[in-house]
Design a protein around this motif. Structure first.
Motif, PDB file in Angstrom:
ATOM      1  N   LEU A 345     -64.703  57.300 -59.384  1.00 59.05           N
ATOM      2  CA  LEU A 345     -65.609  57.205 -60.518  1.00 59.05           C
ATOM      3  C   LEU A 345     -66.655  56.112 -60.354  1.00 59.05           C
ATOM      4  CD1 LEU A 345     -63.149  57.651 -63.520  1.00 59.05           C
ATOM      5  CD2 LEU A 345     -64.398  59.387 -62.231  1.00 59.05           C
ATOM      6  N   SER A 346     -66.248  54.964 -59.786  1.00 57.63           N
ATOM      7  CA  SER A 346     -67.194  53.860 -59.680  1.00 57.63           C
ATOM      8  C   SER A 346     -66.675  52.803 -58.723  1.00 57.63           C
ATOM      9  CB  SER A 346     -67.437  53.228 -61.064  1.00 57.63           C
ATOM     10  OG  SER A 346     -68.428  52.216 -61.003  1.00 57.63           O
ATOM     11  N   LEU A 347     -67.586  51.979 -58.234  1.00 57.98           N
ATOM     12  CA  LEU A 347     -67.263  50.758 -57.502  1.00 57.98           C
ATOM     13  C   LEU A 347     -67.917  49.615 -58.261  1.00 57.98           C
ATOM     14  CD1 LEU A 347     -67.374  50.097 -53.684  1.00 57.98           C
ATOM     15  CD2 LEU A 347     -68.399  48.474 -55.272  1.00 57.98           C
ATOM     16  N   VAL A 348     -67.139  48.580 -58.568  1.00 60.27           N
ATOM     17  CA  VAL A 348     -67.628  47.477 -59.397  1.00 60.27           C
ATOM     18  C   VAL A 348     -67.470  46.166 -58.651  1.00 60.27           C
ATOM     19  CG1 VAL A 348     -67.396  46.256 -61.595  1.00 60.27           C
ATOM     20  CG2 VAL A 348     -66.990  48.725 -61.490  1.00 60.27           C
ATOM     21  N   ARG A 349     -68.572  45.446 -58.514  1.00 63.60           N
ATOM     22  CA  ARG A 349     -68.543  44.088 -57.981  1.00 63.60           C
ATOM     23  C   ARG A 349     -68.405  43.147 -59.167  1.00 63.60           C
ATOM     24  NH1 ARG A 349     -71.575  43.989 -52.718  1.00 63.60           N
ATOM     25  NH2 ARG A 349     -71.989  41.789 -53.099  1.00 63.60           N
ATOM     26  N   ARG A 350     -67.544  42.167 -59.056  1.00 66.60           N
ATOM     27  CA  ARG A 350     -67.264  41.283 -60.190  1.00 66.60           C
ATOM     28  C   ARG A 350     -66.995  39.867 -59.699  1.00 66.60           C
ATOM     29  NH1 ARG A 350     -65.061  42.810 -64.923  1.00 66.60           N
ATOM     30  NH2 ARG A 350     -66.405  44.635 -64.706  1.00 66.60           N
ATOM     31  N   GLY A 351     -67.831  38.914 -60.112  1.00 66.50           N
ATOM     32  CA  GLY A 351     -67.614  37.514 -59.768  1.00 66.50           C
ATOM     33  C   GLY A 351     -67.603  37.303 -58.273  1.00 66.50           C
ATOM     34  N   LYS A 352     -66.634  36.522 -57.802  1.00 63.02           N
ATOM     35  CA  LYS A 352     -66.471  36.338 -56.369  1.00 63.02           C
ATOM     36  C   LYS A 352     -65.951  37.648 -55.789  1.00 63.02           C
ATOM     37  CE  LYS A 352     -65.559  31.368 -56.523  1.00 63.02           C
ATOM     38  NZ  LYS A 352     -64.610  30.280 -56.169  1.00 63.02           N
ATOM     39  N   GLU A 353     -66.841  38.349 -55.079  1.00 66.55           N
ATOM     40  CA  GLU A 353     -66.541  39.728 -54.700  1.00 66.55           C
ATOM     41  C   GLU A 353     -65.298  39.873 -53.845  1.00 66.55           C
ATOM     42  OE1 GLU A 353     -68.933  41.421 -51.398  1.00 66.55           O
ATOM     43  OE2 GLU A 353     -70.363  39.917 -52.052  1.00 66.55           O
ATOM     44  N   GLU A 354     -64.924  38.819 -53.090  1.00 66.49           N
ATOM     45  CA  GLU A 354     -63.724  38.963 -52.269  1.00 66.49           C
ATOM     46  C   GLU A 354     -62.467  39.043 -53.129  1.00 66.49           C
ATOM     47  OE1 GLU A 354     -64.682  34.534 -52.553  1.00 66.49           O
ATOM     48  OE2 GLU A 354     -65.750  36.413 -52.245  1.00 66.49           O
ATOM     49  N   ASN A 355     -62.557  38.598 -54.374  1.00 64.16           N
ATOM     50  CA  ASN A 355     -61.402  38.642 -55.272  1.00 64.16           C
ATOM     51  C   ASN A 355     -61.576  39.618 -56.425  1.00 64.16           C
ATOM     52  OD1 ASN A 355     -60.067  36.571 -53.827  1.00 64.16           O
ATOM     53  ND2 ASN A 355     -61.253  35.021 -54.911  1.00 64.16           N
ATOM     54  N   GLY A 356     -62.819  39.867 -56.832  1.00 58.71           N
ATOM     55  CA  GLY A 356     -63.024  40.617 -58.067  1.00 58.71           C
ATOM     56  C   GLY A 356     -63.523  42.033 -57.935  1.00 58.71           C
ATOM     57  N   SER A 357     -63.915  42.484 -56.758  1.00 64.64           N
ATOM     58  CA  SER A 357     -64.473  43.830 -56.629  1.00 64.64           C
ATOM     59  C   SER A 357     -63.362  44.876 -56.591  1.00 64.64           C
ATOM     60  CB  SER A 357     -65.327  43.932 -55.369  1.00 64.64           C
ATOM     61  OG  SER A 357     -66.422  43.041 -55.447  1.00 64.64           O
ATOM     62  N   PHE A 358     -63.648  46.065 -57.140  1.00 62.02           N
ATOM     63  CA  PHE A 358     -62.606  47.083 -57.216  1.00 62.02           C
ATOM     64  C   PHE A 358     -63.202  48.477 -57.318  1.00 62.02           C
ATOM     65  CE2 PHE A 358     -63.459  45.369 -61.437  1.00 62.02           C
ATOM     66  CZ  PHE A 358     -63.718  46.494 -62.187  1.00 62.02           C
ATOM     67  N   LEU A 359     -62.366  49.468 -57.044  1.00 58.71           N
ATOM     68  CA  LEU A 359     -62.681  50.876 -57.233  1.00 58.71           C
ATOM     69  C   LEU A 359     -62.047  51.377 -58.523  1.00 58.71           C
ATOM     70  CD1 LEU A 359     -62.194  52.695 -53.789  1.00 58.71           C
ATOM     71  CD2 LEU A 359     -64.334  52.496 -55.062  1.00 58.71           C
ATOM     72  N   VAL A 360     -62.698  52.339 -59.167  1.00 56.88           N
ATOM     73  CA  VAL A 360     -62.114  53.034 -60.311  1.00 56.88           C
ATOM     74  C   VAL A 360     -61.970  54.496 -59.930  1.00 56.88           C
ATOM     75  CG1 VAL A 360     -62.312  53.591 -62.752  1.00 56.88           C
ATOM     76  CG2 VAL A 360     -63.206  51.418 -61.897  1.00 56.88           C
ATOM     77  N   LEU A 361     -60.749  55.024 -60.042  1.00 54.40           N
ATOM     78  CA  LEU A 361     -60.469  56.392 -59.607  1.00 54.40           C
ATOM     79  C   LEU A 361     -59.801  57.190 -60.708  1.00 54.40           C
ATOM     80  CD1 LEU A 361     -59.323  54.268 -57.104  1.00 54.40           C
ATOM     81  CD2 LEU A 361     -59.710  56.385 -55.873  1.00 54.40           C
ATOM     82  N   GLU A 362     -60.081  58.485 -60.696  1.00 53.59           N
ATOM     83  CA  GLU A 362     -59.370  59.441 -61.535  1.00 53.59           C
ATOM     84  C   GLU A 362     -58.291  60.089 -60.683  1.00 53.59           C
ATOM     85  OE1 GLU A 362     -60.205  63.718 -63.801  1.00 53.59           O
ATOM     86  OE2 GLU A 362     -61.707  62.817 -62.467  1.00 53.59           O
ATOM     87  N   ILE A 363     -57.055  60.105 -61.191  1.00 52.95           N
ATOM     88  CA  ILE A 363     -55.952  60.743 -60.479  1.00 52.95           C
ATOM     89  C   ILE A 363     -55.314  61.775 -61.402  1.00 52.95           C
ATOM     90  CG2 ILE A 363     -55.549  58.674 -59.090  1.00 52.95           C
ATOM     91  CD1 ILE A 363     -53.119  58.081 -60.802  1.00 52.95           C
ATOM     92  N   PRO A 364     -54.489  62.683 -60.876  1.00 48.13           N
ATOM     93  CA  PRO A 364     -53.905  63.738 -61.716  1.00 48.13           C
ATOM     94  C   PRO A 364     -53.107  63.194 -62.899  1.00 48.13           C
ATOM     95  CG  PRO A 364     -53.624  64.263 -59.397  1.00 48.13           C
ATOM     96  CD  PRO A 364     -54.160  62.865 -59.445  1.00 48.13           C
ATOM     97  N   CYS A 365     -52.817  64.095 -63.828  1.00 53.92           N
ATOM     98  CA  CYS A 365     -52.078  63.787 -65.069  1.00 53.92           C
ATOM     99  C   CYS A 365     -52.907  62.940 -66.027  1.00 53.92           C
ATOM    100  CB  CYS A 365     -50.741  63.112 -64.775  1.00 53.92           C
ATOM    101  SG  CYS A 365     -49.607  64.117 -63.810  1.00 53.92           S
ATOM    102  N   GLY A 366     -54.224  63.035 -65.922  1.00 53.11           N
ATOM    103  CA  GLY A 366     -55.087  62.395 -66.902  1.00 53.11           C
ATOM    104  C   GLY A 366     -55.114  60.888 -66.850  1.00 53.11           C
ATOM    105  N   LYS A 367     -54.988  60.294 -65.665  1.00 54.87           N
ATOM    106  CA  LYS A 367     -54.977  58.838 -65.538  1.00 54.87           C
ATOM    107  C   LYS A 367     -56.227  58.353 -64.809  1.00 54.87           C
ATOM    108  CE  LYS A 367     -49.937  58.151 -65.445  1.00 54.87           C
ATOM    109  NZ  LYS A 367     -49.503  59.542 -65.548  1.00 54.87           N
ATOM    110  N   ILE A 368     -56.728  57.191 -65.258  1.00 51.49           N
ATOM    111  CA  ILE A 368     -57.803  56.482 -64.571  1.00 51.49           C
ATOM    112  C   ILE A 368     -57.284  55.107 -64.204  1.00 51.49           C
ATOM    113  CG2 ILE A 368     -60.089  55.441 -64.842  1.00 51.49           C
ATOM    114  CD1 ILE A 368     -60.904  57.838 -66.476  1.00 51.49           C
ATOM    115  N   VAL A 369     -57.380  54.752 -62.917  1.00 53.43           N
ATOM    116  CA  VAL A 369     -56.774  53.524 -62.412  1.00 53.43           C
ATOM    117  C   VAL A 369     -57.826  52.665 -61.732  1.00 53.43           C
ATOM    118  CG1 VAL A 369     -54.531  54.624 -62.113  1.00 53.43           C
ATOM    119  CG2 VAL A 369     -56.142  54.551 -60.194  1.00 53.43           C
TER     120      VAL A 369
END
Length: 411
Positions: A345-369
């Protein structure tokens, strides 16, 4: 609170104008010094809630100019970052409804809207969001024909909106895309770029640019680079085209080379089959572009590339291993025990990127992680309470998630 402070500021100016004796008061004198010192005033406004300065714009022309200046925008939010994602919950014939998902589990993100009702669309079908860019949204008539569609730029923080001029029908074959370009760090103004196919011979594409600075539309014709075609990504030097809004020119951009050489594939059928298995995601965050290509649904390993700031090319930024998600949420693994089912769904850079950056994914059973790049940890952000509706056979909705952030920008 903002309205109250606005009234207080106006009352102060009124008193100073008609009661000269109060100007000698130490408190009033200090207030006047603060109000007239731009550097000190900026420091104060930087520490109030994002909506509060909106009420202060009407205090004076000086305050309006200060609050809407790129200088204040750079100090207020030097690296705009999304606080939430939102998407249409389901398709219907009327005004669509939106679901907001905070990106930090500790945040209590206020939902700015469920449906868009800031204006009555004359087509009667409601309004939907096409794009979100640094706090502003490009919206359009929902389920309307391209020739009749109305376009709007909307700020959900301030509830302000602007109606864009309608697309001209002259020489119009079809519209390839409408895009909003807005960078509050560089300018308080935004541009809307319309790319459309022209019927004029020898000029295959027409680009129309609307600028909020002067409210005019500029027209540019762009011919495709000789030899370019969508499948040219399989050439020895694959590239794509991008439009530089400020310079108003079209240029080539080399793409990362694929891990699989087309020569190693056995015939055209196998090449087509491999191409169909490739899922490509192009994501922007905090002014940086990232490219993600997942070459097969049977792997949990893939790379994330970042574009150089001068657009000279791409470099490897992250190596992703989704096995950490399968350890916590086994539903990401399909029935064949080897395949992985997910939608980025998205890639987010946050603060100090080596610690705060993350991916947002949709997975089965209606979950977003949320998947953290640094430690490969995974956290559930949202779960659909109604998982049996509007899902494909693999258990995904394949939603188009857009970033949301607060902004005081004028439209």
């Amino acid at each position: 609170m903002g309205a109250k402070r606005n009234r207080t500021s106006q009352q102060l100016i009124h008193v100073l104008s008609f009661d000269p004796d109060l100007k000698t008061s130490p408190v009033i004198t200090s207030a006047v010094k603060v109000a007239s010192n731009e550097d000190l005033l900026i420091e104060i406004l930087l520490h109030v809630p994002v909506k509060t300065p909106m009420g202060f714009k009407s205090v004076s022309k000086q305050w309006f100019s200060l609050i809407t200046s790129p200088r204040f925008a750079r100090r207020r939010n030097p690296l705009p970052s999304a606080s939430a994602l939102f998407f249409i919950t389901f398709s219907c014939r009327s005004n669509p409804e939106y679901q907001f998902i905070p990106l930090d589990t500790s945040d209590d993100c206020r939902t700015p809207f469920r449906t868009l009702d800031f204006v009555h669309d004359p087509l009667g079908s409601g309004i939907s969001v096409l794009q979100s860019c640094n706090g502003l949204m490009l919206c359009a008539s929902y389920r309307a024909r391209i020739f009749n569609r109305r376009y709007y730029v909307y700020n959900p923080t301030t509830k302000q909106f602007s109606i864009l001029p309608q697309i001209k029908r002259k020489n119009l074959k079809y519209v390839s895309g409408m895009n909003l370009a807005f960078d509050p760090v560089k300018s308080p103004y935004y541009k809307v770029v319309c790319v459309r196919r022209s019927e004029t011979e020898g000029k295959p594409f027409q680009i129309e640019i609307y600028s909020s600075e002067n409210c005019i539309i500029l027209e540019r014709f762009c011919s495709l680079v000789e030899g370019f075609r969508p499948s040219s990504y399989w050439n020895d030097e694959p590239y794509t085209l991008y439009f530089k809004v400020e310079e108003e020119i079209l240029e080539q951009l080399l793409m990362p080379m694929k891990h699989v050489n087309a020569d190693e594939l056995d015939g055209e059928e196998e090449m087509v089959e491999f191409r169909e298995q490739v899922a490509t995601y192009l994501v922007e965050s905090e002014g940086h572009w990232h490219l993600i290509e997942v070459y097969s649904d049977s792997t949990c390993l893939f790379n994330v590339y970042e574009m150089a700031l001068d657009y000279s090319g791409w470099f490897l930024k992250y190596e992703v291993d989704l096995s950490a998600i399968s350890d916590v949420f086994t539903e990401i693994i399909t029935n064949d025990r080897y395949g992985y089912t997910f939608n980025i769904l998205s890639l987010v850079r946050r603060g100090k990127e080596e610690n705060g950056s993350f991916l947002v994914l949709e997975i089965p059973c209606g979950k977003i992680v949320r998947y953290n790049f640094a430690d490969r940890s995974v956290v559930k952000l949202w779960e659909d309470p109604v998982v049996h509706k509007f899902y494909y056979d693999d258990g995904l909705k394949y939603v188009n998630a857009l970033p949301y952030m607060e902004s005081t920008a004028c439209v």
